[in-house]
Design a protein around this motif. Structure first.
Motif, short mmCIF file in Angstrom:
data_model
loop_
_atom_site.label_atom_id
_atom_site.label_comp_id
_atom_site.label_asym_id
_atom_site.label_seq_id
_atom_site.Cartn_x
_atom_site.Cartn_y
_atom_site.Cartn_z
N GLY A 132 5.55 -7.50 -0.18
CA GLY A 132 4.87 -8.07 0.97
C GLY A 132 3.57 -7.36 1.29
N ALA A 133 2.89 -7.87 2.31
CA ALA A 133 1.52 -7.41 2.62
C ALA A 133 1.45 -6.43 3.78
CB ALA A 133 0.63 -8.61 2.92
N LEU A 134 2.59 -6.07 4.39
CA LEU A 134 2.58 -5.15 5.53
C LEU A 134 3.00 -3.74 5.08
CD1 LEU A 134 4.21 -7.34 8.33
CD2 LEU A 134 1.78 -7.04 7.78
N PHE A 135 2.18 -2.77 5.43
CA PHE A 135 2.42 -1.38 5.05
C PHE A 135 2.95 -0.65 6.29
CE2 PHE A 135 -0.33 -3.19 2.03
CZ PHE A 135 -0.27 -2.46 0.86
N ILE A 136 4.16 -0.98 6.68
CA ILE A 136 4.74 -0.49 7.93
C ILE A 136 6.06 0.20 7.62
CG2 ILE A 136 5.65 -1.18 10.19
CD1 ILE A 136 3.68 -3.59 10.05
N GLY A 137 6.11 1.50 7.90
CA GLY A 137 7.32 2.25 7.61
C GLY A 137 7.06 3.73 7.63
N ASP A 138 7.89 4.48 6.92
CA ASP A 138 7.71 5.93 6.87
C ASP A 138 6.68 6.29 5.79
OD1 ASP A 138 9.02 6.19 4.29
OD2 ASP A 138 10.95 6.10 5.31
N PRO A 139 6.22 7.55 5.76
CA PRO A 139 5.15 7.93 4.82
C PRO A 139 5.48 7.64 3.36
CG PRO A 139 5.38 9.60 6.51
CD PRO A 139 6.52 8.65 6.72
N SER A 140 6.72 7.87 2.96
CA SER A 140 7.09 7.65 1.57
C SER A 140 6.98 6.17 1.20
CB SER A 140 8.52 8.15 1.32
OG SER A 140 8.92 7.89 -0.01
N GLU A 141 7.47 5.30 2.07
CA GLU A 141 7.38 3.85 1.84
C GLU A 141 5.94 3.38 1.72
OE1 GLU A 141 10.94 1.48 4.00
OE2 GLU A 141 9.69 2.69 5.34
N VAL A 142 5.11 3.84 2.65
CA VAL A 142 3.72 3.40 2.65
C VAL A 142 2.99 3.92 1.42
CG1 VAL A 142 1.54 3.53 3.90
CG2 VAL A 142 3.67 3.15 5.16
#
Length: 344
Positions: free
Chosen positions: A283-293
């Motif tokens: 998906g197009a949303l970069f929303i989460g914890d640092p590792s996920e992003v």
């Protein structure tokens, strides 16, 4: 790859009173946020131009000039300048002045305008949408390259042996073309040999791969130096210590802004399912914890061969303290993780 922060200067809306929060306070907060982005080592900050009640910033160059005085290294860019409804001479003069203030850190990202409030505000007709951008971009590039200007078009008075001052440092400003996904815009950027930044704020980023391939092919076809090619994306981002808590606390702000814009554009109400779908790897949303992003940015690098990623982090007007935390995490954890992997 450069990593940076982008903002539109969103102001939140009180659901009880229906009133927006103070632009006065929001602008002061933005300066603190840019200062922090510089302190945590991020590469670029981009400020958007809007002429609406739900955005505090109509003049990015004013914000960036204030930021130049409290930062040392971070590049300061518009994201974007709506060139179609601006005067290229004034745009160049403003950003050349910013360049001098910041010791050569100014950039311009120009776009045709996905928000169109500036057209009637400044007396332009939407029927001239394309020709306004094409001619004004031609003039802006001419000014950026030459001190003495001889130019003639159809959308403004001609210039004959006019000298434009002040001049930017380092042989001119870096001017990016910002696009939303039309092939014509991508081909224009490639033909001119200009850096390309794509706003990917919905759907699936892999769907933009054909556009990036087109840009690369056309860039080479027109004989430009591939080693100087720059490709970026600008996407909605928010970072917190805990992924689910971050998503749950940020969702109301994000959904509220999507619905405000959507009412103007005929979109259906924004749903939590859309939000969670956007948070997935594809998906197009970069929303989460640092590792996920960080992992998702690296995935974008694999898809596109990026040289820049701009994290748009103030959608919906979240609280200043949460934006500051997001910037701190993006600079101290996300960016180092991304750059470590790219060095391997």
């Amino acid at each position: 790859m450069e990593l940076g922060i982008g903002m539109f200067g969103d102001v939140s809306k009180n659901k009880t009173t229906g009133k927006h929060s103070s632009p006065h306070q929001r602008i002061k907060e933005i300066i603190e946020e840019i200062k922090l982005a510089d302190q945590v080592g991020l590469d670029v900050f981009g400020m958007g131009e809007h002429h609406r009640e739900d955005y505090a910033v109509s003049s990015p160059e004013m914000i960036l000039a204030a930021a130049a005085a409290v930062t040392k290294k971070i590049k300061l860019a518009s994201a974007v300048t709506v060139l179609s409804s601006s005067d290229p001479v004034k745009v160049y003069e403003d950003f050349a002045t910013l360049d001098l203030l910041s010791d050569g850190r100014a950039e311009i990202m120009v776009g045709r305008g996905s928000f169109i409030e500036s057209f009637p505000l400044y007396g332009y007709h939407l029927s001239d949408y394309n020709v306004l951008f094409e001619e004004k971009l031609d003039l802006l590039l001419n000014i950026n390259k030459n001190e003495v200007i001889n130019w003639k078009g159809t959308v403004r008075a001609p210039l004959t042996n006019q000298r434009i001052f002040p001049r930017a440092l380092n042989n001119g400003l870096n001017i990016w073309i910002a696009v939303g996904g039309t092939p014509e815009s991508v081909i224009r950027a490639a033909r001119l040999g200009l850096p390309l930044i794509i706003a990917i704020i919905g759907g699936y980023p892999y769907q933009f791969q054909p556009l990036v391939r087109l840009y690369k092919e056309e860039y080479q076809k027109y004989g430009h130096d591939v080693s100087k090619m720059q490709i970026g994306i600008h996407s909605h981002t928010f970072v917190g210590e805990n992924s689910e808590q971050t998503a749950d606390s940020y969702y109301p702000y994000y959904a509220d802004q999507m619905d405000r814009i959507g009412r103007d554009r005929g979109w259906p109400p924004f749903r939590k399912e859309q939000f969670e779908g956007g948070r997935k790897k594809e998906g197009a949303l970069f929303i989460g914890d640092p590792s996920e992003v960080a992992d998702k940015i690296l995935y974008m690098h694999e898809l596109f061969g990026l040289t820049r990623f701009v994290a748009h982090i103030d959608v919906g007007g979240p609280e200043h303290k949460d934006i500051m935390k997001a910037i701190e995490l993006f600079g101290s954890k996300v960016a180092p993780e991304v750059k470590k992997h790219l060095k391997k």
